[in-house]
Structure formats: C-alpha cells, structure tokens
Design a protein around this motif. Structure first.
Motif, PDB file in Angstrom:
ATOM      1  N   SER A  73       0.890  -1.313  -0.092  1.00 57.77           N
ATOM      2  CA  SER A  73      -0.160  -0.006   0.162  1.00 57.77           C
ATOM      3  C   SER A  73       0.940   1.248   0.065  1.00 57.77           C
ATOM      4  CB  SER A  73      -0.800   0.009   1.083  1.00 57.77           C
ATOM      5  OG  SER A  73      -0.260   0.278   2.364  1.00 57.77           O
ATOM      6  N   SER A  74       0.193   2.462  -0.439  1.00 58.33           N
ATOM      7  CA  SER A  74       1.148   3.305  -0.723  1.00 58.33           C
ATOM      8  C   SER A  74       0.381   4.587   0.072  1.00 58.33           C
ATOM      9  CB  SER A  74       1.500   3.758  -2.200  1.00 58.33           C
ATOM     10  OG  SER A  74       2.198   4.865  -2.196  1.00 58.33           O
ATOM     11  N   GLU A  75       1.062   5.951   0.354  1.00 60.34           N
ATOM     12  CA  GLU A  75       0.657   7.104   0.796  1.00 60.34           C
ATOM     13  C   GLU A  75       1.138   8.053   0.031  1.00 60.34           C
ATOM     14  OE1 GLU A  75      -0.034   6.634   5.733  1.00 60.34           O
ATOM     15  OE2 GLU A  75       1.638   7.672   4.868  1.00 60.34           O
ATOM     16  N   LEU A  76       0.417   9.143  -0.459  1.00 61.50           N
ATOM     17  CA  LEU A  76       0.944  10.330  -0.954  1.00 61.50           C
ATOM     18  C   LEU A  76       0.716  11.644   0.094  1.00 61.50           C
ATOM     19  CD1 LEU A  76       1.954  11.910  -3.568  1.00 61.50           C
ATOM     20  CD2 LEU A  76      -0.306  12.283  -4.248  1.00 61.50           C
ATOM     21  N   ASN A  77       1.680  12.052   0.323  1.00 63.65           N
ATOM     22  CA  ASN A  77       2.040  13.289   1.061  1.00 63.65           C
ATOM     23  C   ASN A  77       2.182  14.611   0.410  1.00 63.65           C
ATOM     24  OD1 ASN A  77       1.631  11.769   3.747  1.00 63.65           O
ATOM     25  ND2 ASN A  77       3.527  11.142   2.935  1.00 63.65           N
ATOM     26  N   VAL A  78       1.320  15.581   0.569  1.00 57.58           N
ATOM     27  CA  VAL A  78       1.139  16.897   0.089  1.00 57.58           C
ATOM     28  C   VAL A  78       1.528  17.791   1.237  1.00 57.58           C
ATOM     29  CG1 VAL A  78       0.688  18.608  -1.608  1.00 57.58           C
ATOM     30  CG2 VAL A  78       0.127  16.239  -1.754  1.00 57.58           C
ATOM     31  N   ASN A  79       2.887  18.705   1.106  1.00 56.04           N
ATOM     32  CA  ASN A  79       2.714  19.692   2.263  1.00 56.04           C
ATOM     33  C   ASN A  79       2.725  21.003   1.459  1.00 56.04           C
ATOM     34  OD1 ASN A  79       3.477  17.683   4.344  1.00 56.04           O
ATOM     35  ND2 ASN A  79       5.758  17.725   3.397  1.00 56.04           N
ATOM     36  N   ALA A  80       2.247  21.871   2.620  1.00 54.11           N
ATOM     37  CA  ALA A  80       2.019  23.275   2.320  1.00 54.11           C
ATOM     38  C   ALA A  80       1.229  23.603   0.912  1.00 54.11           C
ATOM     39  CB  ALA A  80       3.499  23.900   1.942  1.00 54.11           C
ATOM     40  N   LEU A  81      -0.068  22.921   1.181  1.00 56.91           N
ATOM     41  CA  LEU A  81      -0.942  23.099  -0.077  1.00 56.91           C
ATOM     42  C   LEU A  81      -1.067  24.553  -0.719  1.00 56.91           C
ATOM     43  CD1 LEU A  81      -3.588  20.638   1.436  1.00 56.91           C
ATOM     44  CD2 LEU A  81      -2.494  20.124  -0.548  1.00 56.91           C
ATOM     45  N   GLU A  82      -1.156  24.396  -1.997  1.00 54.82           N
ATOM     46  CA  GLU A  82      -1.471  25.369  -2.823  1.00 54.82           C
ATOM     47  C   GLU A  82      -2.711  25.408  -3.584  1.00 54.82           C
ATOM     48  OE1 GLU A  82       1.756  26.213  -5.145  1.00 54.82           O
ATOM     49  OE2 GLU A  82       3.320  26.317  -3.303  1.00 54.82           O
ATOM     50  N   LEU A  83      -3.353  26.606  -3.972  1.00 58.34           N
ATOM     51  CA  LEU A  83      -4.868  26.337  -4.552  1.00 58.34           C
ATOM     52  C   LEU A  83      -4.620  25.336  -5.935  1.00 58.34           C
ATOM     53  CD1 LEU A  83      -5.802  30.213  -4.340  1.00 58.34           C
ATOM     54  CD2 LEU A  83      -6.551  28.241  -3.024  1.00 58.34           C
ATOM     55  N   GLU A  84      -3.441  25.444  -6.530  1.00 60.67           N
ATOM     56  CA  GLU A  84      -3.309  24.763  -7.829  1.00 60.67           C
ATOM     57  C   GLU A  84      -3.063  23.151  -7.413  1.00 60.67           C
ATOM     58  OE1 GLU A  84      -1.623  27.458  -6.937  1.00 60.67           O
ATOM     59  OE2 GLU A  84       0.531  27.391  -7.486  1.00 60.67           O
ATOM     60  N   ASP A  85      -2.949  22.775  -6.489  1.00 56.53           N
ATOM     61  CA  ASP A  85      -3.030  21.510  -5.991  1.00 56.53           C
ATOM     62  C   ASP A  85      -4.378  20.715  -6.078  1.00 56.53           C
ATOM     63  OD1 ASP A  85      -0.628  21.920  -3.358  1.00 56.53           O
ATOM     64  OD2 ASP A  85      -0.474  21.892  -5.513  1.00 56.53           O
ATOM     65  N   SER A  86      -5.200  21.666  -6.377  1.00 60.30           N
ATOM     66  CA  SER A  86      -6.691  21.131  -6.436  1.00 60.30           C
ATOM     67  C   SER A  86      -6.504  20.230  -7.630  1.00 60.30           C
ATOM     68  CB  SER A  86      -7.690  22.407  -6.396  1.00 60.30           C
ATOM     69  OG  SER A  86      -7.693  22.889  -5.566  1.00 60.30           O
ATOM     70  N   ALA A  87      -7.021  18.992  -7.486  1.00 59.83           N
ATOM     71  CA  ALA A  87      -7.352  18.227  -8.400  1.00 59.83           C
ATOM     72  C   ALA A  87      -7.603  16.566  -8.087  1.00 59.83           C
ATOM     73  CB  ALA A  87      -5.685  17.915  -9.070  1.00 59.83           C
ATOM     74  N   LEU A  88      -7.594  15.855  -9.107  1.00 62.12           N
ATOM     75  CA  LEU A  88      -8.109  14.500  -8.495  1.00 62.12           C
ATOM     76  C   LEU A  88      -6.827  13.713  -8.898  1.00 62.12           C
ATOM     77  CD1 LEU A  88     -10.189  12.156  -8.485  1.00 62.12           C
ATOM     78  CD2 LEU A  88      -9.913  11.800 -11.008  1.00 62.12           C
ATOM     79  N   TYR A  89      -6.697  12.871  -7.586  1.00 63.66           N
ATOM     80  CA  TYR A  89      -5.157  12.142  -7.553  1.00 63.66           C
ATOM     81  C   TYR A  89      -5.719  10.672  -7.624  1.00 63.66           C
ATOM     82  CZ  TYR A  89      -2.840  16.371  -6.071  1.00 63.66           C
ATOM     83  OH  TYR A  89      -2.518  17.790  -6.125  1.00 63.66           O
ATOM     84  N   LEU A  90      -5.093  10.071  -8.722  1.00 61.21           N
ATOM     85  CA  LEU A  90      -5.331   8.789  -9.180  1.00 61.21           C
ATOM     86  C   LEU A  90      -3.912   7.855  -8.803  1.00 61.21           C
ATOM     87  CD1 LEU A  90      -6.903   9.295 -12.557  1.00 61.21           C
ATOM     88  CD2 LEU A  90      -8.116   8.213 -10.677  1.00 61.21           C
TER      89      LEU A  90
END
Lengths: 109, 117
Positions: A73-90
């Motif tokens: 299994s896997s995790e994706l971490n995103v720090n310091a979120l920005e508005l342009e990070d809005s998306a569908l993550y597949l």
C-alpha cells in the motif's frame, strides 16, 4: 479480486495545510503509481513505487512525497498546499498491466 | 523524453455510427506499449485496448480497434457501432517496453467523446 482502493474519495483542505492520500493496490501487485489530474491538464505522473522503493518521480516540487509499505500500500503526502494542487489524484497498481483506483478529489481553498 | 499528443479536445458521434480518435507520440525507442484508456464521469480509468509496438497486427477488442502506424508514430482508436455508454474522456498513453526508470505511463491530454442518441 478487489480493485485498487483509494481513500478518502473527497477532501477539502485550506491553503498551507498538509494532506495524506492512501492507496491499496490489487493483491499481488508490487508497483504503485500516483498521478495528478488537474482540470484540462490530463494526467501528470507524480511518483512510482515498487517493492518499497521510489523508482521514478515526475516534475513536481519536493512538497509532494510518498512512501510504500511492506504490504505494497502507498501514501501520497502533500505539504504546504497551494490552490493549484486542487485536482483528482489517481493511484494505479501494476504487475503486468495497470489498474486504476477511482481517485481522491482534493479541493484546496 | 517521450510525449503523447491528442489533437482533438472534443469529438461527437451519433449513436450506432463510427468515430476515430487520434493520437500521435514521439519517442526514440523501438519497443514500447501503447494504450487507450476510457474515463467516464465515475472517474475510474478503464483500459480499452493495448498495443505492443513489436506487433504489426492492429489490436482489436470487440467494437474497439486501433490503427497503429509505427513509422508515422500514430495510434488512433476506432469505435464502431457507438453506444451511449461510450461517452467519456479517452486518453492515449505510452509506456517504455523495458520499464526501468521509465516504467510509468505517459498520457495525452485526452479527448472528450459525446454520443448523441
């Protein structure tokens, strides 16, 4: 056979926050791929894990990171979120072919 | 680096008719895989068809077939007898045959297909 499962399905975060997305591959699949699908930009490759190791990385800043666990299994971490990070993550898992999950819709406000 | 280009952002077809979606790619490799994926509003990416570059015969899956032109680096998808359920985003994708550090799929930007009843 259970497919690729992703959680959560939807998420709303505030700019500057951190988020963790999760992916469980099909049993027996050792590779996990993460893609970002922003509106109008197609699927952009983020990260590839295989046998617990990061094998390749797309053209994304270091605040995008992840890991793969012994059960694949896997995790994706995103720090310091920005508005342009809005998306569908597949997430997709692979042994000989690729099977995708239904994605996590991340909205950053 | 490999690139995949889908030049038709949107296409429309009448139910029961045939439509062809275009895809071109750029690579210096001789061995690779090409794929067409379908993404309906449910967001699930579904594999439609796959082609190995070393195979001269065009892949076919029921109503879906491809026209693979290796020299021209072209990989179009033909949908015959279009059905309402075929309405979706269609993505063309490339993968290096040898995997390694290039084992990930490279996608085009997609073509939105509408099917008119």
């Amino acid at each position: 056979e259970a497919g690729v499962t992703q959680s959560p399905t939807h998420l709303i975060k505030t700019r500057g926050q951190q988020v963790t997305l999760r992916c469980s591959p099909i049993s027996g699949h050792t590779s996990v791929y993460w893609y970002q699908q922003a509106l109008g930009l197609g699927l952009q490759f983020l990260l590839w894990y295989d046998e617990g190791e990061e094998r390749n990385r797309g053209n994304f800043p270091p605040r995008f990171s992840g890991r793969q666990f012994p059960n694949y299994s896997s995790e994706l971490n995103v720090n310091a979120l920005e508005l342009e990070d809005s998306a569908l993550y597949l997430c997709a898992s692979s042994r000989w072919g690729y099977t995708f999950g239904s994605g996590t819709r991340l909205t950053v406000v | 680096a490999q690139t995949v280009t889908q030049s038709q952002p949107e296409m429309s077809v009448q139910e029961a008719e045939t439509v062809t979606l275009s895809c071109t790619y750029d690579t210096s490799e001789s061995d690779y895989y090409l794929f067409w994926y379908k993404q309906p509003p449910s967001r699930q990416m579904i594999l439609v068809i796959r082609q190995e570059a070393y195979k001269q015969q065009n892949a076919t899956e029921n109503r879906f077939s491809v026209n693979f032109q290796k020299a021209a680096k072209s990989f179009s998808l033909k949908i015959s007898d279009s059905q309402l359920g075929d309405a979706a985003m269609y993505f063309c994708a490339y993968r290096s045959y040898y995997g390694g550090s290039q084992g990930n799929l490279i996608f085009g930007k997609g073509t939105k297909l509408s099917v008119k009843p």
